[in-house]
Design an enzyme around this catalytic site. Structure first.
Site, PDB file in Angstrom:
ATOM      1  CB  SER A  66      -0.966  -0.047   1.185  1.00 40.16           C
ATOM      2  OG  SER A  66      -1.957   0.933   1.074  1.00 40.16           O
TER       3      SER A  66
ATOM      4  CG  ASP B  45      -2.951  -0.460  -2.348  1.00 38.08           C
ATOM      5  OD1 ASP B  45      -2.874   0.706  -1.905  1.00 38.08           O
ATOM      6  OD2 ASP B  45      -3.602  -1.357  -1.783  1.00 38.08           O
TER       7      ASP B  45
ATOM      8  CG  ASP C  92      -5.811   1.078  -0.438  1.00 35.51           C
ATOM      9  OD1 ASP C  92      -4.974   2.009  -0.413  1.00 35.51           O
ATOM     10  OD2 ASP C  92      -5.865   0.184   0.426  1.00 35.51           O
TER      11      ASP C  92
END
Length: 452
Positions: free
Chosen positions: A98, A241, A243
């Site tokens: 992430s 990532d 998100d």
């Protein structure tokens, strides 16, 4: 030592639990569970150089258990959650750490519905990583195959565009997109361009080592500068990532996840019958009163995408999110998707005919200081030592409707320390006193201070 944290498995690449042997065994454990549902797992990753090693180890474990693996290459985490449903796969696996630096990597796991696996299944996987699984290996004829899924990028782009109202276009709008040299480097700008926007893309040249490095949602300064240079209408920064999303308005002012959630709640409340929303314990205290004024019931969960999703499902929430920029729009996604969230923001601007600064202006977060504190000694020991000081801090902040959060991160070796209250001077004073006490105890000083 448990290998699962608040968001899957994560750690330093090539070091336990992200060493090739443990990752191979994790692949076998995932395969053992996946084959109870079907024979296909889809596998995506971000742009870290260690992704090649992790991918190879996971694939070896999966095919050894008789599971076919569809490789997606670099793709946002939310894309895997979407495609696991679209392709009727047994599970979806994401190789990513992430927002962490390239030094780390991790593994996130989705079930066949595109929802992160529950704690109970994590415990089963953890047990099987340590178990002897040789008797469960597939016979040679039954071993899995590996193939690349053609057209996955285009399929995901079309899905994201499909969440944007069909009658709207982004023509005449200038957008800066920072892809963090991560999983959305080839997707982020394309989505907005195909909808008609004039797009300026930065952070789209990954080299395996520059993911999240001085770019993206953790380092949005470059995005802010580019927005001001280009005279853009809005800036959108993703993380490694994709998100989480951090936004800046046309004036270069940063907007955090709480402000994004508040804006979406306000708009949905005015246009739809939204009754419930969810945030985590890290969100500003002032968002509770803001939601009450809108007539929205706000529910709080523990930190982490999985806990947030559980709360959203329990209370039928239309929107949920974290202050860090994870935003879930349940109508479209089962996990946080920065591109879907960004399109929601842009649609609000168009439908209300307002600038970015205007749509975010209603909600004012409570003043806070947020420090991420590296630590080496055991957290429980630190918590015992600092306990009396925290009690004094809570008592002082109670006079200004404030609070203190002192918790260990589930994804990095950091202590998350948040001090907030209605009196900004007291908040700053208390934060400084707490930092002094931590230094006296031998804990390193906090980094990345944030004042709002």
């Amino acid at each position: 030592m448990n290998i699962f944290g608040t968001d899957g498995v994560r750690g330093r690449a090539n070091v336990y639990p992200m060493d090739p042997i443990t990752v191979l065994r994790l692949g076998m454990a995932i395969g053992l569970e996946a084959r109870k549902v079907g024979t296909q797992v889809v596998l995506g990753k971000d742009t870290r150089i260690s992704g090649y090693m992790v991918e190879s180890a996971l694939v070896s474990g999966l095919v050894a258990m008789g599971v076919n693996v569809g490789l997606l290459g670099p793709m946002p985490t939310a894309a895997i959650a979407t495609l696991v449903r679209n392709l009727r796969a047994s599970m979806g696996v994401v190789i990513s750490a992430s927002h962490n630096s390239y030094l780390d990597n991790g593994v996130k796991i989705f079930d066949s519905e595109g929802i992160k696996i529950p704690l109970e299944l994590e415990e089963v996987l953890e047990s099987n990583v340590r178990a002897e699984l040789s008797s469960d290996l597939a016979q040679v004829r039954g071993m899995g195959k590996v193939y690349r899924i053609a057209g996955a990028v285009g399929r995901y782009i079309e899905f994201v565009k499909g969440t944007f109202p069909k009658r709207l276009k982004l023509s005449g709008m200038k957008i800066v997109v920072d892809c963090a040299n991560g999983a959305a480097y080839h997707i982020g700008g394309e989505v907005f361009w195909e909808l008609g926007a004039d797009v300026v893309v930065i952070g789209n040249k990954p080299d395996g080592l520059n993911i999240n490095h001085n770019c993206g949602s953790l380092h949005p300064e470059g995005m802010v500068q580019k927005v001001l240079e280009e005279g853009a209408d809005i800036g959108i920064a993703l993380d490694g990532d994709a998100d989480r999303v951090v936004v800046c308005d046309e004036k270069g002012r940063l907007v955090d996840g709480d402000q994004v959630i508040a804006s979406i709640m306000r708009h949905l409340r005015a246009t739809k019958s939204i009754t419930d929303a969810a945030v985590t314990t890290m969100s500003s205290k002032s968002i509770d009163s803001y939601a009450r004024e809108l007539g929205v019931r706000l529910h709080r969960s523990e930190v982490g995408d999985r806990h947030l999703v559980d709360t959203m499902r329990q209370h039928s929430c239309s929107v949920g999110g974290e202050k860090s920029g994870h935003i879930i729009l349940w109508e479209h996604s089962t996990t946080s998707d920065s591109l879907v969230a960004a399109l929601q923001i842009l649609s609000i601007m168009l439908l209300e005919n307002k600038s970015a600064s205007s749509i975010f202006g209603d909600f004012v977060p409570m003043p806070r200081v947020h420090r991420d504190i590296p630590y080496s000694m055991e957290f429980d020991h630190i918590a015992r030592l600092i306990g009396p000081t925290l009690s004094d801090v809570e008592q002082a902040l109670g006079r200004v409707n404030g609070r203190v959060i002192f918790r260990r991160s589930g994804t990095e070796r950091l202590i998350r320390c948040v001090i907030e209250g209605e009196d900004p001077k007291l908040v700053a004073l208390v934060a400084d006193e707490l930092s002094i006490k931590l230094r006296e105890l031998g804990v390193e000083n906090g980094v990345e201070p944030e004042m709002q």
